[in-house]
Design a protein around this motif. Structure first.
Motif, short mmCIF file in Angstrom:
data_model
loop_
_atom_site.label_atom_id
_atom_site.label_comp_id
_atom_site.label_asym_id
_atom_site.label_seq_id
_atom_site.Cartn_x
_atom_site.Cartn_y
_atom_site.Cartn_z
N PHE A 188 0.84 -1.21 0.00
CA PHE A 188 0.00 0.00 0.00
C PHE A 188 0.87 1.26 0.00
O PHE A 188 0.61 2.21 -0.72
CB PHE A 188 -0.92 0.01 1.23
N ASN A 189 1.90 1.23 0.85
CA ASN A 189 2.76 2.42 0.94
C ASN A 189 3.42 2.74 -0.39
O ASN A 189 3.60 3.90 -0.73
CB ASN A 189 3.82 2.22 2.03
N CYS A 190 3.79 1.72 -1.13
CA CYS A 190 4.40 1.95 -2.44
C CYS A 190 3.38 2.50 -3.43
O CYS A 190 3.68 3.38 -4.23
CB CYS A 190 5.02 0.67 -2.98
N VAL A 191 2.16 1.97 -3.35
CA VAL A 191 1.14 2.42 -4.30
C VAL A 191 0.76 3.87 -4.05
O VAL A 191 0.62 4.67 -4.98
CB VAL A 191 -0.12 1.52 -4.21
N THR A 192 0.63 4.25 -2.76
CA THR A 192 0.21 5.63 -2.48
C THR A 192 1.36 6.62 -2.55
O THR A 192 1.12 7.82 -2.61
CB THR A 192 -0.41 5.73 -1.07
N GLY A 193 2.59 6.10 -2.52
CA GLY A 193 3.73 7.02 -2.57
C GLY A 193 4.21 7.45 -1.20
O GLY A 193 5.00 8.37 -1.08
N ASP A 194 3.71 6.80 -0.13
CA ASP A 194 4.27 7.07 1.19
C ASP A 194 5.76 6.72 1.18
O ASP A 194 6.57 7.40 1.80
CB ASP A 194 3.55 6.24 2.26
N PHE A 195 6.10 5.64 0.48
CA PHE A 195 7.50 5.31 0.17
C PHE A 195 7.60 5.21 -1.35
O PHE A 195 6.65 4.82 -2.00
CB PHE A 195 7.93 3.93 0.65
N LEU A 196 8.79 5.50 -1.88
CA LEU A 196 9.02 5.18 -3.28
C LEU A 196 9.52 3.75 -3.33
O LEU A 196 10.31 3.33 -2.49
CB LEU A 196 10.06 6.13 -3.88
N PRO A 197 9.05 2.96 -4.30
CA PRO A 197 9.54 1.58 -4.40
C PRO A 197 11.01 1.58 -4.82
O PRO A 197 11.49 2.54 -5.43
CB PRO A 197 8.66 0.96 -5.48
N THR A 198 11.73 0.52 -4.44
CA THR A 198 13.13 0.42 -4.83
C THR A 198 13.25 0.22 -6.34
O THR A 198 14.11 0.78 -6.98
CB THR A 198 13.80 -0.75 -4.09
N SER A 199 12.33 -0.60 -6.88
CA SER A 199 12.28 -0.74 -8.34
C SER A 199 10.88 -1.16 -8.75
O SER A 199 10.05 -1.50 -7.90
CB SER A 199 13.31 -1.78 -8.80
N GLY A 200 10.62 -1.08 -10.04
CA GLY A 200 9.30 -1.45 -10.55
C GLY A 200 8.49 -0.23 -10.94
O GLY A 200 8.85 0.89 -10.59
N THR A 201 7.41 -0.47 -11.69
CA THR A 201 6.56 0.65 -12.09
C THR A 201 5.15 0.47 -11.57
O THR A 201 4.66 -0.65 -11.42
CB THR A 201 6.48 0.78 -13.63
N ILE A 202 4.52 1.60 -11.28
CA ILE A 202 3.15 1.62 -10.80
C ILE A 202 2.35 2.51 -11.72
O ILE A 202 2.71 3.66 -11.94
CB ILE A 202 3.10 2.19 -9.36
N ARG A 203 1.29 1.95 -12.31
CA ARG A 203 0.42 2.76 -13.17
C ARG A 203 -0.92 2.91 -12.49
O ARG A 203 -1.50 1.93 -12.01
CB ARG A 203 0.24 2.09 -14.52
N LEU A 204 -1.39 4.16 -12.47
CA LEU A 204 -2.68 4.46 -11.88
C LEU A 204 -3.57 4.95 -13.02
O LEU A 204 -3.25 5.97 -13.64
CB LEU A 204 -2.48 5.55 -10.82
N PHE A 205 -4.60 4.23 -13.32
CA PHE A 205 -5.48 4.56 -14.45
C PHE A 205 -4.66 4.84 -15.71
O PHE A 205 -4.86 5.83 -16.40
CB PHE A 205 -6.39 5.74 -14.10
N GLY A 206 -3.71 3.96 -15.96
CA GLY A 206 -2.92 4.04 -17.18
C GLY A 206 -1.72 4.97 -17.11
O GLY A 206 -0.83 4.91 -17.96
N GLU A 207 -1.66 5.82 -16.09
CA GLU A 207 -0.59 6.81 -16.01
C GLU A 207 0.53 6.29 -15.11
O GLU A 207 0.26 5.78 -14.01
CB GLU A 207 -1.16 8.11 -15.44
N ASP A 208 1.78 6.42 -15.56
CA ASP A 208 2.91 5.96 -14.75
C ASP A 208 3.14 6.94 -13.61
O ASP A 208 3.58 8.07 -13.83
CB ASP A 208 4.17 5.85 -15.62
N VAL A 209 2.82 6.52 -12.38
CA VAL A 209 2.96 7.42 -11.23
C VAL A 209 4.12 6.98 -10.32
O VAL A 209 4.22 7.47 -9.20
CB VAL A 209 1.65 7.48 -10.40
#
Ligand SMILES: Nc1ncnc2c1ncn2[C@@H]1O[C@H](COP(=O)(O)OP(=O)(O)OP(=O)(O)O)[C@@H](O)[C@H]1O
Ligand SMILES: [Mg+2]
Lengths: 349, 264
Positions: free
Chosen positions: B63-84
Motif C-alpha cells: 500500500f505504501n508503495c502504491v500511495t507514494g508514502d515510500f518510493l519503491p526500490t524498483s518497478g513501475t506503478i500505473r494508476l489509471f494508465g498513467e505511470d505514477v
C-alpha cells in the motif's frame, strides 16, 4: 470551535455578544491609555511591546500552527527595515534612494517576504532541532553580512534618521500617534492570524503540524504549504521590523544580532505559542523586565547589567513550570478554578 | 444520500475502460530485507479486491508503495494508465487514489469536523485559501455527510484525541471517502472493531457506487469474503495466489499456509 459552527437551535447570540467581557476591558484600557499613561509608557513600553509582539507572533504562527521553530523572524524584520532605509530616506544620502513611502513600504515588505520564503524553502525539509539550527545559521550569516557589507547595508553603522513619512500631517514618531500606529498594526496582525488559523490555509497548516504524512495522503503538498507559511509569517515580521526601525529612527546590524534573534524565541515561548495572544504577553513581560529591572537591581546594589540574568531566570522558570508559557499557566489556573466551582464538568476535562 | 460523490462524466470516461492499478515488478527493500519483491498485480476499474497474508507478508508495504508514502526500490506503478511510480503521494491522491492506515493517522489536535473537512479540501481547489468557508460551503456540507455516513455526527466537534479506538477507525474511513475517489486502499479497517461496527463497515463498503474499486487488507476471512470479488494471497513479500474467494478458500496450499494455522 469547529470550522463552521452550525446554527444551533434557539437564539444565536450576535458575534458582538460572544466577545468575552475581558476583551472589552482590554480594548478599553488600550484605547484610553494615552489619556492616563505618560509618554515613556506609550512610546517605549507599549510601542515596543506591540512591535516585539508582532515579530514573535510571526514565530508563533510558524511554531504553534506549523510546528516549525524558526529563528529567522528577527532577521526578516531587519531585512524589511534595511530595505525601507535603502529604498526610502535616511541619513545616508548616497545609499538611500529616496523613493516615496507608497513605493518603499511595499518594496520593503515584498523583499523581506521573499527573503523569508527562501529561508523557509531551505528549512522546511528539516525537522525539529535542525530547523532551529539552519535558521539560526542563516540569521548569523545575515548579521555578519550586514556588518561587513558597506555598499548596500552600510556595514557597522547601518542607517540613521530613518523616520516615518508625515502622512495626514501627523508626526508618527510622537508618542501618542506612534502608540496608536503600533496598536493598530498589532491588532490587525493579531486578527489576521486568528482569522487565517480557521481558514483552509491555517487549518491545513495545523494538519501538517499534527501529521505531515497523512496530509500528503489527503492530497496536500506539504512542502509547499510549509513554505507558504513562512511567506505569510514573513509579512507580519516585516511590518514589525518597519515599525521597529521607525521607533529607533535607525537600523544597524545589532538589530538582528544573535541576542535579538534569541529574544524573539524567548518572548514567544514565555508568552506561549498555542494561541496568538501569547507572543504579546511575552513581549510585555520582556519589555517590562528590560525597562525596569536595571532600576530594581540597582536599588538592591547589583549591577544594572544583570537584567539579562533576570530574563534568563524568568525564562527557565516559565519553561520549567509550564511548557506552554504564561498562557499555559493561565489555562491551568482557569481549569482549576472551574473544577472547584463545578466538580462534575471539571472532572471531565 | 449517496455516500460518495459521483465523479463527473469526463472523469468517468477515462475510468470505465482499462485498469485502475497496474504494478510491474514492484520491489521495496528495507536495508537487506525485501519487504515486497517483484510484485506484479493488476486491479481493474471498479474491482473489489481483498489482500490476505500473514503478519509481515508485506501487505502494508505494498500500500505504501502504491500511495507514494515510500518510493519503491524498483518497478513501475500505473494508476489509471498513467505511470505514477515517481509521483509524490499528493499527486497520486489528486488522481483519485485514497487510503486508510492500519494504525490510525489522524490529526489529534483537531476536531472530527476539521479532520474530514481537511480531507475534502485536500482533493479540491483552494487548499491555500485565506478565506474561511461560508456557512453554506459545499465542502462543509459534504464533510457533514461523510461524518454522518460513519456514524460520528454526535462527535462532530470532539477533538480526535478524545475519540475511542473504534471511532478513530471510523474516522479513518471517512477521510478516505472524501472527494471523488476512484480506487481506495483499506488497510485492515475492521481490526479492533466490535461486531456491530464490523457490519456497519461491510454495509459502507457494499454501499459504495460501482465505479469505485478498492483493495482491502483483511485478516478476518468473514469480512473479506463479504466485500471482495477477488483475492490476492501474499506471503513473504511475494504474491502467492490469486483467484476468486471460493478458489482461495478451497485451495490446498492456502489452507496449509494461512487458514490452517488457526487464524481467526
Ligand atoms: N519502515 C520500515 N522499515 C523497516 N522495515 C519495515 C518497514 N515497514 C515494514 N518493514 C518490514 O517489512 C516487512 C513487511 O511489513 P508490512 O508492514 O508490509 O507487513 P504486513 O503484511 O502489513 O503485516 P501486518 O499483517 O502485521 O500488518 C516486515 O518484515 C516489516 O518488519
Ligand atoms: Mg500491515
Amino acid at each position: 470551535m469547529a470550522l463552521a459552527e452550525r446554527p444551533r437551535p434557539g437564539v444565536q447570540p450576535l458575534w458582538i455578544e460572544r466577545i468575552p467581557a475581558a476583551w472589552w476591558a482590554l480594548a478599553l484600557i488600550l484605547l484610553t491609555m494615552p489619556a492616563w499613561a505618560n509618554n515613556f509608557i506609550l512610546f517605549q513600553v507599549m510601542g515596543w511591546t506591540f512591535i516585539l509582539g508582532m515579530i514573535a507572533l510571526s514565530l508563533m504562527f510558524l511554531a504553534g500552527y506549523g510546528g516549525m521553530v524558526s529563528l529567522i523572524q528577527m532577521s526578516v524584520a531587519a531585512m524589511a527595515g534595511y530595505m525601507m532605509a535603502i529604498f526610502g530616506n535616511s541619513g545616508m544620502g548616497d545609499i538611500s534612494m529616496g523613493l516615496p513611502w507608497w513605493l518603499y513600504l511595499p518594496i520593503a515588505i515584498v523583499i523581506a517576504a521573499i527573503f523569508g520564503t527562501i529561508v523557509g524553502a531551505l528549512a522546511v525539509r528539516t525537522e525539529g532541532i535542525y530547523t532551529i539550527m539552519i535558521t539560526l545559521a542563516i540569521a548569523a550569516a545575515f548579521f555578519y553580512f550586514t556588518r561587513q557589507n558597506y555598499t548596500i547595508f552600510n556595514g557597522y553603522s547601518g542607517f540613521n534618521l530613518v523616520v516615518p513619512p508625515e502622512l495626514f500631517g501627523v508626526d508618527w514618531r510622537q508618542p501618542m500617534p506612534f502608540y496608536y500606529l503600533t496598536l493598530g498594526c498589532a491588532v490587525i496582525c493579531y486578527a489576521v492570524v486568528v482569522y487565517v488559523s480557521r481558514a483552509p490555509f491555517g487549518l491545513a497548516l495545523q494538519g501538517v503540524r499534527d501529521n505531515p504524512r497523512r496530509m500528503a495522503a489527503l492530497g496536500f503538498n506539504v512542502t509547499a504549504h510549509r513554505i507558504a507559511a513562512y511567506t505569510f509569517a514573513s509579512v507580519i515580521a516585516a511590518i514589525g521590523g518597519i515599525l521597529l526601525v521607525w521607533q529607533n529612527a535607525q537600523i544597524a546590524p545589532g538589530t538582528a544580532g544573535i541576542p535579538a534573534v534569541i529574544d524573539i524565541l524567548v518572548i514567544a515561548v514565555v508568552g506561549g505559542i498555542s494561541r496568538p495572544i501569547g507572543p504579546f504577553i511575552g513581549a510585555l513581560i520582556y519589555v517590562l523586565l528590560r525597562t525596569f529591572s536595571p532600576d530594581v537591581l540597582l536599588a538592591f546594589g547589583l549591577s544594572g547589567e544583570r537584567f539579562k540574568l533576570l530574563i534568563g531566570l524568568g525564562f527557565l522558570a516559565v519553561v520549567f513550570f509550564s511548557p506552554d508559557g504564561v498562557l499555559g499557566l493561565w489555562e491551568r489556573w482557569k481549569s482549576r478554578r472551574d473544577r472547584r466551582r463545578d466538580p462534575l464538568t471539571g472532572a471531565d476535562e | 444520500m449517496t455516500l460518495v460523490e459521483d465523479s463527473s462524466a469526463d472523469r468517468l470516461g477515462s475510468v470505465s475502460s482499462g485498469n485502475a492499478l497496474e504494478l510491474r515488478g514492484v520491489t521495496k527493500m528495507f536495508g537487506a530485507l525485501a519487504a515486497i519483491s517483484d510484485i506484479t498485480l493488476t486491479v481493474a476499474s471498479g474491482e473489489r479486491r481483498a489482500v490476505l497474508g500473514s503478519n509481515g507478508a508485506g501487505k502494508t508495504t505494498l500500500f505504501n508503495c502504491v500511495t507514494g508514502d515510500f518510493l519503491p526500490t524498483s518497478g513501475t506503478i500505473r494508476l489509471f494508465g498513467e505511470d505514477v511510480s515517481r509521483f509524490p503521494a499528493y499527486e497520486r491522491i489528486r488522481r483519485g487514489l485514497r487510503r486508510t492506515y492500519q494504525i490510525s493517522l489522524l490529526f489529534n489536535g483537531l476536531t472530527v469536523a476539521d479532520n474530514v473537512y481537511l480531507a475534502c479540501r485536500g482533493v479540491s481547489r483552494g487548499r491555500f485559501s485565506f478565506l474561511r468557508p461560508r456557512e453554506n460551503d459545499a465542502l462543509l456540507t459534504r464533510a457533514d455527510e461523510l461524518i454522518e455516513a460513519v456514524h460520528l455526527s454526535p462527535w462532530r466537534d470532539t477533538a480526535v484525541a478524545n475519540l475511542s479506538y473504534g471511532q478513530q477507525r471510523q474516522l479513518e474511513i471517512a477521510l478516505a471517502l472524501a472527494g471523488a475517489p476512484r480506487i481506495i486502499l483499506f488497510d485492515e479497517p475492521a481490526a479492533g472493531l466490535s461486531p456491530t461496527e464490523r457490519s456497519e463497515l461491510v454495509a459502507i463498503l457494499n454501499g459504495l457506487p460501482g465505479h469505485i474499486g478498492y483493495i482491502i487488507i483483511e485478516h478476518d476471512m468473514d469480512v473479506a469474503l463479504r466485500v471482495a470479488e477477488s483475492v490476492t494471497m501474499m506471503h513473504n513479500g511475494l504474491v502467492f495466489k490469486e483467484g476468486t474467494p471460493e478458489e482461495i478458500e478451497n485451495d490446498q496450499e492456502v489452507q496449509e499456509l494461512y487458514l490452517g494455522d488457526g487464524h481467526e
